[in-house]
Design a protein around this motif. Sequence first.
Motif, mmCIF file in Angstrom:
data_model
loop_
_atom_site.group_PDB
_atom_site.id
_atom_site.type_symbol
_atom_site.label_atom_id
_atom_site.label_comp_id
_atom_site.label_asym_id
_atom_site.label_seq_id
_atom_site.Cartn_x
_atom_site.Cartn_y
_atom_site.Cartn_z
ATOM 1 N N GLN A 71 0.874 -1.124 -0.071
ATOM 2 C CA GLN A 71 -0.059 0.060 0.045
ATOM 3 C C GLN A 71 0.732 1.127 -0.015
ATOM 4 O O GLN A 71 1.837 1.084 0.318
ATOM 5 C CB GLN A 71 -1.059 -0.165 1.136
ATOM 6 N N ALA A 99 2.713 4.729 0.965
ATOM 7 C CA ALA A 99 2.970 5.332 2.200
ATOM 8 C C ALA A 99 2.185 6.767 2.267
ATOM 9 O O ALA A 99 2.087 7.505 1.385
ATOM 10 C CB ALA A 99 4.555 5.391 2.376
ATOM 11 N N GLN A 100 2.353 7.222 3.702
ATOM 12 C CA GLN A 100 1.785 8.369 4.148
ATOM 13 C C GLN A 100 2.983 9.213 4.272
ATOM 14 O O GLN A 100 3.921 8.946 5.279
ATOM 15 C CB GLN A 100 0.790 8.371 5.185
ATOM 16 N N SER A 123 3.857 1.472 5.597
ATOM 17 C CA SER A 123 2.613 0.984 4.830
ATOM 18 C C SER A 123 2.506 -0.328 4.942
ATOM 19 O O SER A 123 3.454 -1.232 5.004
ATOM 20 C CB SER A 123 2.872 1.490 3.200
ATOM 21 N N SER A 149 6.171 2.248 -2.700
ATOM 22 C CA SER A 149 6.273 0.925 -1.541
ATOM 23 C C SER A 149 6.364 -0.368 -2.447
ATOM 24 O O SER A 149 5.736 -0.522 -3.382
ATOM 25 C CB SER A 149 4.913 0.802 -0.774
ATOM 26 N N SER A 207 3.169 6.965 -3.269
ATOM 27 C CA SER A 207 2.378 7.815 -2.283
ATOM 28 C C SER A 207 2.122 8.884 -3.041
ATOM 29 O O SER A 207 2.522 9.134 -4.365
ATOM 30 C CB SER A 207 3.528 8.397 -1.372
#
Length: 228
Positions: A28, A30-31, A61, A105, A116
């Motif tokens: 997933q 990343a923030q 993530s 990711s 992201s």
Amino acid sequence: MIRNIIWLSILVLLAGCGGDDGPPPAPQGAQLVFPEENSECTTGTEINQNTTQITFRWMASNNTDSYTLTVVNLETNVPQNISTASTSASLSISKGTPFAWSVTSRNSTSDQVASSPTWLFYNAGAQTTYAPFPAQLERPASGATVQKDLANEVVLEWSGADVDGDIASFEVFFSESNPPITSVGIANATTMALPVGVESGTVYYWRVVTTDSEGNTSISSVFDFKVL
């Protein structure tokens, strides 16, 4: 007969144990954490009068075992990349310069990757006021082939940002030559789209010049697209 039934039962159990568990989970996105979006980054270790080392940080993530940090100098469009299993990485970058950064990711068991969002920032320099970030061209994507509308137009879309928050206008340059030299319109700070007339079978080039209230300007990259 009983022996055959036993062997059949064993085969069924073995087949069940070796069943398809499906594809591995995809990573997933990343923030991002730091440097903050559309900010002036004043935190870093000075390397010399022109360069500082910045530590980029993001959140972990899901389904990810490695990350690739990409930092792009928006004045030269030259990227720097670094891979890590951590949620931070340090790079030396130029002072007083706008950058874009993002994180990809990855999972070693999957061929899928996740990106992201992309954040913009200025690495602090000696200046007290900053030119706007170069506009980020969005649609049509560079290299795309697009359909014109019934009015024989295509809508150009972009996004703009500024550390000082004082964007005054966007001027769009659009032509069949590269770089585009024909100004086709000036939009205000809240308008980030402009329809342009096009002809089928033609390749067009476009870019956006952003101006702030103090007269500082920045020039976007050049995108091209072909009209069906």
